[in-house]
Scaffold this active site. Structure first.
Site, mmCIF file in Angstrom:
data_model
loop_
_atom_site.group_PDB
_atom_site.id
_atom_site.type_symbol
_atom_site.label_atom_id
_atom_site.label_comp_id
_atom_site.label_asym_id
_atom_site.label_seq_id
_atom_site.Cartn_x
_atom_site.Cartn_y
_atom_site.Cartn_z
ATOM 1 N N ASN A 9 0.872 -1.176 0.000
ATOM 2 C CA ASN A 9 0.000 0.000 0.000
ATOM 3 C C ASN A 9 0.909 1.227 0.000
ATOM 4 O O ASN A 9 1.457 1.594 1.025
ATOM 5 C CB ASN A 9 -0.883 -0.037 1.268
ATOM 6 C CG ASN A 9 -1.717 1.216 1.441
ATOM 7 O OD1 ASN A 9 -1.815 2.045 0.529
ATOM 8 N ND2 ASN A 9 -2.334 1.352 2.611
ATOM 9 N N TRP A 10 1.053 1.817 -1.183
ATOM 10 C CA TRP A 10 1.975 2.957 -1.309
ATOM 11 C C TRP A 10 1.428 4.209 -0.614
ATOM 12 O O TRP A 10 2.129 5.173 -0.436
ATOM 13 C CB TRP A 10 2.223 3.271 -2.774
ATOM 14 C CG TRP A 10 3.108 2.295 -3.483
ATOM 15 C CD1 TRP A 10 3.586 1.105 -3.009
ATOM 16 C CD2 TRP A 10 3.634 2.430 -4.827
ATOM 17 N NE1 TRP A 10 4.372 0.497 -3.958
ATOM 18 C CE2 TRP A 10 4.421 1.279 -5.076
ATOM 19 C CE3 TRP A 10 3.509 3.396 -5.826
ATOM 20 C CZ2 TRP A 10 5.087 1.086 -6.296
ATOM 21 C CZ3 TRP A 10 4.161 3.205 -7.043
ATOM 22 C CH2 TRP A 10 4.942 2.066 -7.264
ATOM 23 N N LYS A 11 0.144 4.215 -0.289
ATOM 24 C CA LYS A 11 -0.528 5.413 0.258
ATOM 25 C C LYS A 11 -0.252 6.603 -0.681
ATOM 26 O O LYS A 11 -0.173 6.390 -1.888
ATOM 27 C CB LYS A 11 -0.072 5.658 1.690
ATOM 28 C CG LYS A 11 -0.236 4.411 2.555
ATOM 29 C CD LYS A 11 -0.131 4.670 4.018
ATOM 30 C CE LYS A 11 -0.327 3.362 4.771
ATOM 31 N NZ LYS A 11 -0.350 3.516 6.202
ATOM 32 N N HIS A 95 -9.710 1.362 4.716
ATOM 33 C CA HIS A 95 -8.468 1.570 5.471
ATOM 34 C C HIS A 95 -8.756 2.549 6.609
ATOM 35 O O HIS A 95 -9.550 3.482 6.448
ATOM 36 C CB HIS A 95 -7.383 2.123 4.545
ATOM 37 C CG HIS A 95 -6.030 2.105 5.172
ATOM 38 N ND1 HIS A 95 -5.653 3.035 6.112
ATOM 39 C CD2 HIS A 95 -4.990 1.251 5.040
ATOM 40 C CE1 HIS A 95 -4.421 2.746 6.518
ATOM 41 N NE2 HIS A 95 -3.999 1.675 5.880
ATOM 42 N N GLU A 97 -7.186 4.946 7.698
ATOM 43 C CA GLU A 97 -6.937 6.361 7.368
ATOM 44 C C GLU A 97 -8.136 6.958 6.644
ATOM 45 O O GLU A 97 -8.457 8.131 6.843
ATOM 46 C CB GLU A 97 -5.647 6.471 6.538
ATOM 47 C CG GLU A 97 -4.418 6.237 7.413
ATOM 48 C CD GLU A 97 -3.206 5.665 6.688
ATOM 49 O OE1 GLU A 97 -3.180 5.672 5.447
ATOM 50 O OE2 GLU A 97 -2.286 5.199 7.393
ATOM 51 N N GLU A 167 -5.978 -4.866 10.462
ATOM 52 C CA GLU A 167 -4.992 -3.804 10.649
ATOM 53 C C GLU A 167 -5.285 -3.051 11.945
ATOM 54 O O GLU A 167 -6.042 -2.063 11.928
ATOM 55 C CB GLU A 167 -5.066 -2.821 9.473
ATOM 56 C CG GLU A 167 -4.621 -3.395 8.159
ATOM 57 C CD GLU A 167 -3.933 -2.335 7.307
ATOM 58 O OE1 GLU A 167 -2.869 -2.610 6.786
ATOM 59 O OE2 GLU A 167 -4.458 -1.212 7.201
ATOM 60 N N GLY A 173 2.030 2.249 10.843
ATOM 61 C CA GLY A 173 3.021 3.322 10.712
ATOM 62 C C GLY A 173 3.700 3.697 12.018
ATOM 63 O O GLY A 173 4.385 4.708 12.101
ATOM 64 N N SER A 212 2.809 -2.190 10.452
ATOM 65 C CA SER A 212 4.259 -2.289 10.686
ATOM 66 C C SER A 212 4.832 -3.666 10.345
ATOM 67 O O SER A 212 5.683 -4.177 11.069
ATOM 68 C CB SER A 212 4.601 -1.879 12.127
ATOM 69 O OG SER A 212 4.253 -0.524 12.348
ATOM 70 N N GLY A 233 2.539 -1.162 4.344
ATOM 71 C CA GLY A 233 2.598 0.269 4.016
ATOM 72 C C GLY A 233 4.041 0.710 3.830
ATOM 73 O O GLY A 233 4.642 0.499 2.771
ATOM 74 N N GLY A 234 4.618 1.276 4.876
ATOM 75 C CA GLY A 234 5.962 1.871 4.809
ATOM 76 C C GLY A 234 6.996 1.000 4.123
ATOM 77 O O GLY A 234 7.732 1.470 3.237
HETATM 78 P P1 PGA Z 1 2.446 0.279 7.744
HETATM 79 O O1 PGA Z 1 1.037 0.533 7.053
HETATM 80 O O2 PGA Z 1 3.009 -1.007 7.183
HETATM 81 O O3 PGA Z 1 3.279 1.471 7.363
HETATM 82 O O4 PGA Z 1 2.222 0.194 9.206
HETATM 83 C C1 PGA Z 1 0.143 -0.524 6.817
HETATM 84 C C2 PGA Z 1 -1.115 0.004 6.198
HETATM 85 O O5 PGA Z 1 -1.540 1.115 6.573
HETATM 86 O O6 PGA Z 1 -1.736 -0.638 5.350
#
Ligand code: PGA
Length: 254
Positions: A9-11, A95, A97, A167, A173, A212, A233-234
């Protein structure tokens, strides 16, 4: 055995230049290892570019949102059929977010998933509790509400077409990954809830972990029975790290 799947997930990250470098880092390994699915979910404006970059490879493309509507006067929205025109096979929905910043609720998320499925996309529906909810002992109640809220719109007959991502919000993050046993417990719970609706779907549906996931904890997480891969994500922004996470999922299949 359920096929493992690792989803990046590049966001809201990337640029035409860095996308090319990132994709070139992972694409060859994915080509060689077709027994684990690998997906990158990129921002809308890069779909065309990344569609070309992943052409003729085993790396699949996904988006990070979709409209619940088919077409028309919905300024700023993107429909599911538009995503498929750009080669998308997956779409991340719900998600945390988007739940937080865009006030998306369970019903809307379910409606978006329904629209995605109607267009041949696989929705990756995110579920997860906040730290306060976890500390109050509400994790399962929250997950249950989110799951059934979305499924009420999707319809039980389409259950098998979904992927779920657990999640925990406090792990996203933050570098604080859920302990593998704790993640497994929630994954098992989600699977039991699905099994109550449809026994077969309960065995087939993939439930992936996000929050994470890194190259040094991926294998420990993925090796649990009910964890079928990860939503990353990251670490998906580093070709090297993402590749290692992908290879960790492959190791589970051994
Ligand atoms: P993260 O993000 O790996 O940076 O914690 C995961 C996500 O939000 O899908």
């Amino acid at each position: 055995m359920r096929k493992q799947i690792v989803v990046g997930n590049w966001k809201m990250n990337g640029s035409r230049v860095t996308n090319e470098i990132l994709v070139s880092h992972v694409i060859n390994d994915v080509n060689e290892n077709v027994d684990v699915e690998c997906v990158i979910c990129v921002p809308f404006p890069f779909l065309g570019q990344v569609q070309t970059l992943v052409k003729n490879s085993e790396l699949s493309l996904g988006a990070q949102n979709v409209s619940d509507q088919v077409k028309g006067a919905f300024t700023g929205e993107v429909s599911a059929s538009m995503l498929t025109e750009f080669g998308c096979k997956f779409v991340i929905l719900g998600h945390s977010e988007r739940r937080m910043y865009n006030l998306e609720n369970d019903v809307l998320i379910g409606q978006k998933a329904r629209s995605a499925i109607a267009n041949g996309l696989t929705p990756i529906i995110c579920l997860g509790e906040s730290l306060e909810e976890r500390e109050a002992g509400d994790t399962k109640a929250i997950i249950k509400r989110q799951l059934h809220g979305a499924l009420g719109e999707v319809g039980h007959e389409s259950l098998e077409r979904c992927i779920f991502a657990y999640e925990p919000i406090w792990a996203i993050g933050t570098g604080k990954t859920a302990k593998p046993e704790a993640a497994q417990e929630v994954h098992r719970f989600i699977r039991e809830e699905i099994t109550h609706i449809d026994n077969y779907a309960g065995q087939q549906v993939r439930i992936i972990y996000g929050g994470s996931v890194k190259s040094d904890n991926a294998f420990e997480l993925f090796s649990n029975d009910d964890i079928d891969g990860g939503l990353v994500g990251g670490a998906s922004l580093s070709g090297e790290d993402f590749k290692k996470i992908y290879l960790a999922a492959k190791q589970k299949n051994k």
